[in-house]
Design a protein around this motif. Structure first.
Motif, mmCIF file in Angstrom:
data_model
loop_
_atom_site.group_PDB
_atom_site.id
_atom_site.type_symbol
_atom_site.label_atom_id
_atom_site.label_comp_id
_atom_site.label_asym_id
_atom_site.label_seq_id
_atom_site.Cartn_x
_atom_site.Cartn_y
_atom_site.Cartn_z
ATOM 1 N N SER A 1 0.833 -1.207 0.000
ATOM 2 C CA SER A 1 0.000 0.000 0.000
ATOM 3 C C SER A 1 0.868 1.258 0.000
ATOM 4 O O SER A 1 0.488 2.279 -0.578
ATOM 5 C CB SER A 1 -0.962 0.002 1.180
ATOM 6 O OG SER A 1 -0.264 -0.004 2.398
ATOM 7 N N ARG B 1 0.528 4.123 -2.800
ATOM 8 C CA ARG B 1 0.296 5.525 -2.433
ATOM 9 C C ARG B 1 1.394 6.423 -2.993
ATOM 10 O O ARG B 1 1.118 7.499 -3.509
ATOM 11 C CB ARG B 1 0.209 5.667 -0.906
ATOM 12 C CG ARG B 1 0.072 7.084 -0.413
ATOM 13 C CD ARG B 1 -1.210 7.736 -0.878
ATOM 14 N NE ARG B 1 -1.296 9.107 -0.400
ATOM 15 C CZ ARG B 1 -1.959 10.071 -1.010
ATOM 16 N NH1 ARG B 1 -2.669 9.814 -2.077
ATOM 17 N NH2 ARG B 1 -1.971 11.287 -0.520
ATOM 18 N N GLU C 1 0.814 6.964 -6.608
ATOM 19 C CA GLU C 1 -0.324 7.870 -6.783
ATOM 20 C C GLU C 1 0.122 9.323 -6.589
ATOM 21 O O GLU C 1 -0.229 10.197 -7.382
ATOM 22 C CB GLU C 1 -1.392 7.493 -5.745
ATOM 23 C CG GLU C 1 -2.634 8.325 -5.759
ATOM 24 C CD GLU C 1 -3.595 7.876 -4.662
ATOM 25 O OE1 GLU C 1 -3.850 8.689 -3.743
ATOM 26 O OE2 GLU C 1 -4.062 6.725 -4.711
#
Length: 63
Positions: free
Chosen positions: A39, A43, A46
């Motif tokens: 994750s 992130r 992103e």
């Protein structure tokens, strides 16, 4: 919506966290790719994409 500087600040904090993890000797490629760090990677990607888009618009690059 976050500003570009806020996004970059978050990225720098994430880099510091990862560097500490990597230097701790506890780094595990498995955890990085499929474990709890997955994750984190998602992130970070992103954020990088958002910053790139903002910078491109500022520079009037990809029209």
């Amino acid at each position: 919506m976050s500003t570009k500087q806020e996004l970059i600040s978050e990225m720098i904090e994430m880099q510091a966290k990862f560097t500490a993890y990597e230097q701790s000797g506890a780094f595990s490629a498995e955890e990085y790719y499929v474990g709890e760090w997955k994750s984190y990677r998602e992130r970070y990607q992103e954020l990088a994409n958002e910053v790139r888009e903002m910078a491109s618009k500022e520079a009037n690059f990809w029209k």
